[in-house]
Design a protein around this motif. Structure first.
Motif, PDB file in Angstrom:
ATOM      1  N   TRP A  85       0.851  -1.212   0.000  1.00  0.00           N
ATOM      2  CA  TRP A  85       0.000   0.000   0.000  1.00  0.00           C
ATOM      3  C   TRP A  85       0.874   1.245   0.000  1.00  0.00           C
ATOM      4  O   TRP A  85       0.600   2.210  -0.719  1.00  0.00           O
ATOM      5  CB  TRP A  85      -0.897   0.035   1.219  1.00  0.00           C
TER       6      TRP A  85
ATOM      7  N   ARG B   8      -5.753   0.558   5.947  1.00  0.00           N
ATOM      8  CA  ARG B   8      -6.031   1.538   4.891  1.00  0.00           C
ATOM      9  C   ARG B   8      -7.536   1.585   4.691  1.00  0.00           C
ATOM     10  O   ARG B   8      -8.170   0.555   4.495  1.00  0.00           O
ATOM     11  CB  ARG B   8      -5.314   1.118   3.610  1.00  0.00           C
TER      12      ARG B   8
ATOM     13  N   PHE C  32      -4.211   6.101   5.724  1.00  0.00           N
ATOM     14  CA  PHE C  32      -3.614   5.114   6.602  1.00  0.00           C
ATOM     15  C   PHE C  32      -3.924   5.386   8.067  1.00  0.00           C
ATOM     16  O   PHE C  32      -4.053   6.538   8.487  1.00  0.00           O
ATOM     17  CB  PHE C  32      -2.091   5.100   6.434  1.00  0.00           C
TER      18      PHE C  32
END
Length: 167
Positions: A37, A152, A158
């Motif tokens: 991510w 996420r 985040f």
């Protein structure tokens, strides 16, 4: 004592750190899933062409006999030639160093990079192997009974989840 970590603020620090580590031809590779991510978002925010790589530790873990592929997440996808590449390897949390060892083995299955640097959002200490990040946005101490994981949301923002008991 409650630990509060602002994952978005740490991401901005990581962005600055990766800019310092990398060069124009740097390739980003994120460790599944949190590191992937981070690599995906950094690729976009840094304006790097193409896609970031994703790498899995599943096939080289020293506990593979117990875990197998359970929880392995996405498999390795490296959309570039690893041979001669300058790679910044990204992970959300560096702890024992065992995942990094497994990922390096996986990476070398694809070729011989010119260099590999490690950047992490959080280094929580507790190393069992001699692995150190070239850049860590934060360094914290957590009891071994707790784990720290990056989450996420649907908008790509985040946050951290801390699980387990305080020491």
């Amino acid at each position: 004592m409650k630990l509060a970590l602002d994952a978005e603020a740490l991401y901005k620090e990581l962005l600055r750190g990766v800019q310092q580590l990398g060069a124009a031809d740097t390739r980003l590779v994120g460790i599944t899933s949190g590191g992937a991510w981070l690599a995906e978002r950094l690729q976009k925010d840094l304006g790097f062409p193409g896609s970031a790589g994703i790498i899995s530790s599943a096939m080289h873990r020293d506990d593979f006999a117990q875990r197998g592929l359970a929880g392995a997440g996405a498999q390795t996808q490296l959309p570039f030639d690893v041979n001669g590449a300058h790679i910044v390897l990204l992970d959300d949390v560096l702890y024992t160093g065992r995942t990094i060892r497994a990922v390096l083995n996986e990476l070398f299955d694809y070729g011989r990079p010119a260099s590999v640097k490690l950047a992490v959002l959080v280094d929580r200490g507790g190393r069992e192997l001699p692995m150190q990040a070239d850049y860590a946005a934060a360094r914290i101490a957590l009891p071994a009974s707790q784990s720290l994981a990056l989450a996420r949301d649907k908008d790509g923002r985040f946050s951290f989840q801390i699980e387990g008991q305080e020491g």
